[in-house]
Design an enzyme around this catalytic site. Structure first.
Site, PDB file in Angstrom:
ATOM      1  CB  SER A  35       4.738  -1.026   4.205  1.00 30.48           C
ATOM      2  OG  SER A  35       3.407  -1.151   4.648  1.00 30.48           O
TER       3      SER A  35
ATOM      4  CE1 TYR B  34       3.788  -4.618   0.087  1.00 27.67           C
ATOM      5  CE2 TYR B  34       2.790  -4.030   2.189  1.00 27.67           C
ATOM      6  CZ  TYR B  34       3.466  -3.666   1.045  1.00 27.67           C
ATOM      7  OH  TYR B  34       3.827  -2.352   0.851  1.00 27.67           O
TER       8      TYR B  34
END
Length: 275
Positions: free
Chosen positions: A133, A146
């Protein structure tokens, strides 16, 4: 050339789209999902699918064993994709929430990857693809769990690539920014499970977080469809010398560049504007 491919996290979003697209392209695709109901649904749509829960060691090995039966014991590509995002300020997150985030996003990937490496070494070829990501490159508020899992994945994958450099296994990272998926739905559920909004000093921003996560349409103008991730995945599958990293979406290119050129103080001011 047909490749045998195992993909995790295929119930929705990127995993589902890539599984069907690669199957349509003629590859021997084995999708996997955490819930048996999702496995049944994909099988009903004509896709080979096995149950594989990244938080369960036995499930990981059983899922891999079932996948290998469907591919004749060969595995050309592992696409580690299954993940979710735990929202909330780090000071409000119970340690258990962080453990669960890493169990799915890091530890489960490690368990599966570790099991796949001997197979690829024995067959003399293989590709391990990690779906990371933009939040593995830069951090944003209220995404700490995250962020931490994806930063860990970046370091893990870079190390793995070095350790496998003199082998026939290629290791690649795909680093998307915002992609249309059910990611926000799952993040909202995780947020509501662990965050006590009314007792936090971040209450105002949390209401914005809930509003963002509750939207049915993309909240970012740079959001792309899962097709944007499929393109680099196809390149990796078809390439004899795939790249170490593939940026996907404009925000990844922008923040990847800014991280290299800006001092931390300026980058922090820019990132601090996001909620």
């Amino acid at each position: 050339m047909t490749s045998s491919i195992l993909i995790t996290g295929c119930s929705t979003g990127i995993g589902r789209h890539c599984a069907f697209a690669l199957h349509k392209a003629g590859h021997n695709v084995v999708a996997s999902c955490r819930k048996q109901s999702d496995v049944d649904a994909l099988q009903a749509e004509g896709l080979q699918c096995v149950q594989l829960d990244l938080t369960d060691t036995d499930s990981i090995h059983q899922g891999l064993e079932q996948a290998l039966k469907l591919t004749g014991g060969k595995l050309d590509v592992l696409f580690n994709n299954g993940a979710y995002g735990q929202a909330g300020a780090l000071e409000d997150l119970p340690t258990q929430a962080l453990r669960e985030q890493f169990e799915t996003n890091v530890f489960g990937w490690h368990e599966l990857t570790k099991a796949v490496i001997p197979i690829m070494l024995k067959q003399g070829s293989g590709k391990i693809v990690q779906n990371s990501s933009v939040l593995g490159l830069v951090a944003m508020k209220y995404r700490g769990a995250y962020n931490a899992s994806k930063f860990a994945l970046e370091g893990y994958t870079d190390t793995l690539r070095l350790e496998l450099m003199n082998t026939p296994i290629h290791v690649c990272l795909i680093e998307p920014g915002p992609i249309e998926s059910h990611f926000r739905d799952n993040a909202k559920k995780a947020f509501e499970k662990y965050i006590n909004v009314d007792n936090s000093r971040h209450i105002k921003n949390y209401h914005k977080t809930l509003e963002r996560l509750g939207k049915s349409s993309p909240s970012n103008k740079f959001t792309l469809t899962s097709e944007a991730v499929l393109r680099p995945l196809l390149h990796i599958i078809g390439s004899d010398k795939p790249k170490a990293r593939y940026f996907v979406t404009q925000p990844t290119y922008i923040f990847g560049f800014l991280r290299r050129i800006l001092p931390s103080s300026l980058l922090d001011r820019l990132l601090n504007k996001s909620d």
